[in-house]
Design a protein around this motif. Structure first.
Motif, PDB file in Angstrom:
ATOM      1  N   GLY A  62       0.810  -1.218   0.000  1.00  0.00           N
ATOM      2  CA  GLY A  62       0.000   0.000   0.000  1.00  0.00           C
ATOM      3  C   GLY A  62       0.844   1.270   0.000  1.00  0.00           C
ATOM      4  N   TRP A  63       0.251   2.310  -0.502  1.00  0.00           N
ATOM      5  CA  TRP A  63       0.924   3.611  -0.517  1.00  0.00           C
ATOM      6  C   TRP A  63       0.253   4.504   0.504  1.00  0.00           C
ATOM      7  N   THR A  64       1.051   5.182   1.286  1.00  0.00           N
ATOM      8  CA  THR A  64       0.502   6.016   2.345  1.00  0.00           C
ATOM      9  C   THR A  64       0.371   7.449   1.844  1.00  0.00           C
ATOM     10  N   PRO A  65      -0.864   7.917   1.713  1.00  0.00           N
ATOM     11  CA  PRO A  65      -0.994   9.318   1.315  1.00  0.00           C
ATOM     12  C   PRO A  65      -0.831  10.210   2.541  1.00  0.00           C
ATOM     13  N   ARG A  66      -0.034  11.200   2.443  1.00  0.00           N
ATOM     14  CA  ARG A  66       0.185  12.104   3.574  1.00  0.00           C
ATOM     15  C   ARG A  66       0.005  13.534   3.119  1.00  0.00           C
ATOM     16  N   LYS A  67      -0.644  14.292   3.934  1.00  0.00           N
ATOM     17  CA  LYS A  67      -0.746  15.714   3.649  1.00  0.00           C
ATOM     18  C   LYS A  67      -0.106  16.417   4.826  1.00  0.00           C
ATOM     19  N   ASP A  68       1.000  17.051   4.577  1.00  0.00           N
ATOM     20  CA  ASP A  68       1.676  17.785   5.634  1.00  0.00           C
ATOM     21  C   ASP A  68       0.994  19.144   5.758  1.00  0.00           C
ATOM     22  N   PRO A  69       0.476  19.455   6.947  1.00  0.00           N
ATOM     23  CA  PRO A  69      -0.218  20.737   7.085  1.00  0.00           C
ATOM     24  C   PRO A  69       0.692  21.932   6.801  1.00  0.00           C
ATOM     25  N   ASN A  70       1.997  21.688   6.900  1.00  0.00           N
ATOM     26  CA  ASN A  70       2.921  22.800   6.695  1.00  0.00           C
ATOM     27  C   ASN A  70       3.557  22.798   5.315  1.00  0.00           C
ATOM     28  N   GLN A  71       3.086  21.933   4.458  1.00  0.00           N
ATOM     29  CA  GLN A  71       3.695  21.847   3.131  1.00  0.00           C
ATOM     30  C   GLN A  71       2.618  21.748   2.076  1.00  0.00           C
ATOM     31  N   THR A 105      16.038   8.909   0.665  1.00  0.00           N
ATOM     32  CA  THR A 105      16.389  10.303   0.892  1.00  0.00           C
ATOM     33  C   THR A 105      15.359  10.884   1.858  1.00  0.00           C
ATOM     34  N   PRO A 106      15.809  11.477   2.968  1.00  0.00           N
ATOM     35  CA  PRO A 106      14.822  11.947   3.951  1.00  0.00           C
ATOM     36  C   PRO A 106      13.864  12.971   3.340  1.00  0.00           C
ATOM     37  N   TYR A 107      12.631  12.893   3.735  1.00  0.00           N
ATOM     38  CA  TYR A 107      11.635  13.835   3.265  1.00  0.00           C
ATOM     39  C   TYR A 107      10.879  14.318   4.487  1.00  0.00           C
ATOM     40  N   PRO A 108      10.643  15.628   4.574  1.00  0.00           N
ATOM     41  CA  PRO A 108      10.124  16.163   5.836  1.00  0.00           C
ATOM     42  C   PRO A 108       8.933  15.424   6.416  1.00  0.00           C
ATOM     43  N   ILE A 109       7.988  15.019   5.568  1.00  0.00           N
ATOM     44  CA  ILE A 109       6.750  14.477   6.136  1.00  0.00           C
ATOM     45  C   ILE A 109       6.838  13.007   6.515  1.00  0.00           C
ATOM     46  N   GLN A 110       7.929  12.340   6.224  1.00  0.00           N
ATOM     47  CA  GLN A 110       7.981  10.915   6.548  1.00  0.00           C
ATOM     48  C   GLN A 110       9.157  10.591   7.461  1.00  0.00           C
ATOM     49  N   LEU A 111       9.695  11.626   8.114  1.00  0.00           N
ATOM     50  CA  LEU A 111      10.879  11.412   8.946  1.00  0.00           C
ATOM     51  C   LEU A 111      10.661  10.343  10.009  1.00  0.00           C
ATOM     52  N   GLU A 112       9.518  10.447  10.707  1.00  0.00           N
ATOM     53  CA  GLU A 112       9.298   9.527  11.834  1.00  0.00           C
ATOM     54  C   GLU A 112       9.179   8.084  11.358  1.00  0.00           C
TER      55      GLU A 112
ATOM     56  N   HIS B  76      16.836  16.718  12.078  1.00  0.00           N
ATOM     57  CA  HIS B  76      17.398  17.545  11.010  1.00  0.00           C
ATOM     58  C   HIS B  76      16.414  17.589   9.865  1.00  0.00           C
ATOM     59  N   ARG B  77      15.588  18.598   9.848  1.00  0.00           N
ATOM     60  CA  ARG B  77      14.551  18.711   8.838  1.00  0.00           C
ATOM     61  C   ARG B  77      15.218  18.899   7.465  1.00  0.00           C
ATOM     62  N   PRO B  78      14.910  18.009   6.504  1.00  0.00           N
ATOM     63  CA  PRO B  78      15.512  18.144   5.183  1.00  0.00           C
ATOM     64  C   PRO B  78      15.019  19.403   4.469  1.00  0.00           C
ATOM     65  N   LEU B  79      15.866  19.966   3.663  1.00  0.00           N
ATOM     66  CA  LEU B  79      15.504  21.155   2.892  1.00  0.00           C
ATOM     67  C   LEU B  79      15.557  20.818   1.413  1.00  0.00           C
ATOM     68  N   ILE B  80      14.625  21.395   0.683  1.00  0.00           N
ATOM     69  CA  ILE B  80      14.516  21.073  -0.733  1.00  0.00           C
ATOM     70  C   ILE B  80      14.934  22.285  -1.557  1.00  0.00           C
ATOM     71  N   ALA B  81      15.637  22.021  -2.635  1.00  0.00           N
ATOM     72  CA  ALA B  81      16.164  23.113  -3.448  1.00  0.00           C
ATOM     73  C   ALA B  81      15.047  24.075  -3.843  1.00  0.00           C
ATOM     74  N   GLY B  82      15.309  25.352  -3.691  1.00  0.00           N
ATOM     75  CA  GLY B  82      14.327  26.368  -4.070  1.00  0.00           C
ATOM     76  C   GLY B  82      13.558  26.924  -2.889  1.00  0.00           C
ATOM     77  N   GLU B  83      13.539  26.209  -1.762  1.00  0.00           N
ATOM     78  CA  GLU B  83      12.850  26.738  -0.589  1.00  0.00           C
ATOM     79  C   GLU B  83      13.607  27.969  -0.076  1.00  0.00           C
ATOM     80  N   ILE B  84      12.844  28.931   0.468  1.00  0.00           N
ATOM     81  CA  ILE B  84      13.492  30.126   1.038  1.00  0.00           C
ATOM     82  C   ILE B  84      13.195  30.132   2.538  1.00  0.00           C
ATOM     83  N   LEU B  85      14.215  30.428   3.324  1.00  0.00           N
ATOM     84  CA  LEU B  85      14.051  30.374   4.779  1.00  0.00           C
ATOM     85  C   LEU B  85      14.249  31.751   5.393  1.00  0.00           C
ATOM     86  N   LYS B  86      13.511  31.998   6.476  1.00  0.00           N
ATOM     87  CA  LYS B  86      13.752  33.229   7.241  1.00  0.00           C
ATOM     88  C   LYS B  86      13.358  32.966   8.691  1.00  0.00           C
TER      89      LYS B  86
END
Lengths: 426, 323
Positions: A62-71, A105-112, B76-86
């Motif tokens: 299965g594929w886990t759909p995730r919606k990051d509220p901050n992304q 490759t780490p991705y913000p929404i799947q770190l945990e 360590h939150r990964p950063l993606i090319a093109g994102e801008i931080l402040k």
């Protein structure tokens, strides 16, 4: 005189092949590719019965759909719990090694989720236990722990994150032990992708600081790389070549794609590993190299052309599988270099010349033949060239030697026969 | 559409009609086709947050908005090319690693995440040969499926009407062309489907004239909103192969037959048909978790997300009961 003309033609064609190779001319490169393709097809016919490589297809996980509220990005990824169960089921059967052709490759929404998954792989692979406090979801599943001294080497695919070095490539520095490079070499213009990466050196720090040498997925799983003895003679053949990229020095080896269709045909669906009604699958992974990845592509991602097969493309997991099969088949494939090719080109010419002259002598001596010598020369030459191509495939299968300018020499020698046919009046 | 996917589509089409043994034809194809870099689009992971003590914010190029940068201490939150931080506050600072350099920003400073030369070289040297999660392209259409294939004779356009949509027009054109193959008059989008023999005929003509470039279907409302989906038409050689491969499964019993047919349809990019077969398979054994999973993933592939969610939730309920 005929011998002299033949020698000149052979040397001329050898030089032409060398010149075309250096200049990367379109038609010349295509001609070499064609011979390379024919040899690759031939390797399929001499592939050994037990391939020792099995692909486990996780298209059914299965594929886990995730919606990051901050992304803004919605991003699906293989469900890590289901994937963990699949990998642990495989590990239970004591394979030689497991490679996950899934990018970690780490991705913000799947770190945990990835943190827990990689901790589990590390435990199963080396016995190293992350402290339960440091994992967001608490202690690892008991399935992650094998009996002591029964560890299975496990590696995961990484790509762009390697550029950040071992500390950050996979969330935690200790996970770098699992990292393997899963990129496929982008070939030169007009060339099919013949090689896969052996090792890649990442100079991740400031200029002049340390570098990190990472194995490709196949080499990590099958670290015993047997050099081809011919490749030890300078200028004769090469089996490991240096990639021409200064920023990322890498070494590469030639891959035997001959068995790709058989590897694909023996792909195991991950669901069948969980199915008690399929014991033949459940007990078939011991001692094998297991690659876990997506066997079926539904988009353009991870779909690749290979030499000898213009009729379709394959998922990347099969490229890695062929690379492992190559490493597991004995000495590496060696591509003949100009000096080595010259020896074989001249041998081919002398063989043809000898057979033709012998035939002409036999015709004059024993037969009241009606056939003109020129026609005979042409027929015999074509036959010997065909035999040479079959011999080339045999060389590749038995001695792991790739002789990819034989077509040039064959064309030259047929030209020699045609000239002989036109000007011979007996 | 850029050139590479287009050429890949052309090549794939040519390749499918090329018999494996036909070496002379292979040469001709090889001569006609220059090698194509099948570089897949991947997220360029270009850096990491080392320390965040200033309620930092990140500007996402995709939605052109600032978001709170979630980076718990120790992660360590990964950063993606093109994102801008402040920094979001005047106190504290943000330390990050990108482009082989550690950078600390504070106050009103901003920093755009850049790709390092090593990373650039890695991307230039090798292409991804691995699986990576990919989200289905957001589309309101379930037929034709996004990136899928259709048989012109059987096409009925279906969509989920977005809220507030009124009258629309529907058009179809090759991706590389502005010339429409078909254009409808105005009609109510709330109908959620468009069944037109004229459209089917236009696509069949396009196919019969060896049109193989992918097509774009556009739905436009009066307010200027446009909804689009890319798809291809099944080529005659593939249609022939499809019939042959389906015939192999037609002799089998119910469940196996549907699963086999679903797999064949999926191989040819006929995702709507694959989903329909998966649903039929599920009807044969509605309590099977594997079949639920397969059907959910097939529906997800067609863009029919409500049905995919429905099946996934059913699957979750079943798993909960078992536990």
């Amino acid at each position: 005189m005929k011998l002299l003309i033949g020698l000149v033609i052979t040397l001329g064609m050898w030089w032409l092949a060398k010149w075309v190779e250096e200049k990367h001319f379109y038609f010349g490169t295509q001609a070499r590719e064609l011979v390379y393709d024919v040899i690759q097809h031939g390797l399929g016919t001499v592939a050994r019965q037990n391939l020792n490589v099995i692909v486990v297809d996780v298209s059914d996980v299965g594929w886990t759909p995730r919606k990051d509220p901050n992304q803004p990005r919605e991003y699906d990824y293989t469900d890590r719990k289901q994937l963990r169960d699949v990998v642990m089921k495989i590990a239970d059967q004591s394979p030689a090694a497991i490679g996950l052709d899934i990018d970690f490759t780490p991705y913000p929404i799947q770190l945990e989720d990835d943190d827990e998954f990689l901790a589990c792989l590390l435990a199963r692979s080396t016995g190293y236990r992350e402290s339960a406090d440091s994992l967001a979801n608490g202690p690892l599943s008991p399935a992650c722990f094998s009996t002591p001294n029964h560890y299975v080497p496990i590696y995961v695919a990484t790509y762009t994150s390697l550029a950040l070095g071992p500390v950050y490539a996979l969330e935690r520095p200790e996970y770098s032990a699992l990292a393997a490079f899963a990129g496929a070499v982008i070939p030169s213009q007009y060339e099919a992708p013949r090689r896969m990466v052996d090792t890649i050196e990442i100079r991740y720090g400031l200029p002049g600081s340390g570098s990190w040498v990472v194995n490709s997925l196949s080499v990590a799983m099958h670290p015993k790389v047997q050099q081809n003895s011919l490749a030890n003679i300078p200028g004769v053949a090469e089996s490991i070549s240096l990639a021409p990229h200064n920023e990322v020095p890498a070494t590469e080896f030639y891959v035997d794609y001959g068995s790709i269709d058989r590897i694909e045909a023996t792909t195991v669906a991950s669901a069948s590993l969980m199915d008690p009604k399929q014991p033949q699958i459940v007990n078939s992974l011991k001692g094998q190299y297991i690659l876990v990845g997506r066997g079926k592509g539904t988009t353009d991602m991870d779909q690749h052309n290979i030499p000898g097969r213009l009729d379709r493309r394959y998922s990347g997991v099969y490229l890695h599988a062929c690379a492992i099969y190559t490493l597991d088949s004995g000495p590496l494939l060696a591509l003949l270099l100009p000096r080595g090719r010259l020896v074989l080109d001249l041998s081919l010419f002398l063989l043809i010349f000898g057979v033709v002259e012998l035939t002409i002598f036999a015709r004059k001596r024993f037969l009241q033949a009606q056939t003109r010598a020129g026609v005979l020369h042409l027929v015999v030459t074509v036959l010997v060239v065909v035999a040479a191509i079959v011999g080339g495939i045999y060389l590749a299968g038995s001695f792991r030697i790739m002789w990819d300018d034989s077509l040039f020499v064959a064309v030259g020698l047929i030209g020699h026969a045609v000239i002989d046919h036109v000007f011979t009046h007996d | 559409m850029n050139a590479i996917p287009y050429r890949k589509a052309v090549r794939a089409d040519l390749c499918k009609v090329t018999p494996r043994w036909n070496i002379p034809l292979l040469i001709a194809v090889a001569i006609l086709m220059s090698p194509l870099g099948s570089r897949a689009q991947v997220t360029t992971f270009a850096g990491v947050v080392i320390e965040n003590t200033c309620k930092a914010q990140v500007f996402e190029p995709e939605d052109q908005k600032w978001h709170v940068l979630v980076s718990p201490k120790g992660s360590h939150r990964p950063l993606i090319a093109g994102e801008i931080l402040k920094c979001g506050s005047t106190s504290g600072s943000l330390t990050l690693l990108d482009s082989q350099t550690y950078t600390t920003i504070s106050g009103m400073q901003t920093h755009k995440v850049e790709v390092s030369s090593v990373l650039n070289e890695v991307i230039r040297y090798a292409e991804p040969a691995f699986t990576r999660g990919e989200s289905p392209v957001e589309t309101i259409f379930s037929s034709p499926p996004s990136g899928g294939t259709v048989e012109p004779e059987r096409l009925v356009v279906r969509w989920r009407p977005p809220a507030g949509i009124g009258e629309v027009t529907l058009s179809v054109a090759p991706e590389s062309s502005d010339l429409n193959l078909f254009e409808s008059g105005r009609f109510e989008a709330s109908s959620a489907a468009f069944d037109s023999q004229e459209l089917r005929d236009a696509l069949a003509t396009y196919r019969d004239r060896n049109g193989f470039a992918p097509l774009v279907l556009r739905l436009r409302d009066a307010a200027g909103h446009e909804y689009r989906v890319s798809f291809s038409v099944l080529t005659p050689p593939n249609q022939k192969r499809l019939v042959q491969e389906l015939a192999e499964w037609d002799a089998k019993d119910g469940l196996v037959r549907h699963l086999g047919r679903a797999s064949v349809y999926s191989d040819f990019g006929l995702y709507s048909e694959a989903a329909a077969e998966s649903e039929l398979a599920l009807k044969e054994s509605p309590k099977s978790s594997i079949l639920l999973q397969l059907a959910a993933s097939a529906e997800r592939r067609t863009g029919n997300l409500p049905r995919a969610y429905e099946l996934e939730s059913e699957l979750k309920q079943m798993s909960a009961k078992v536990q």
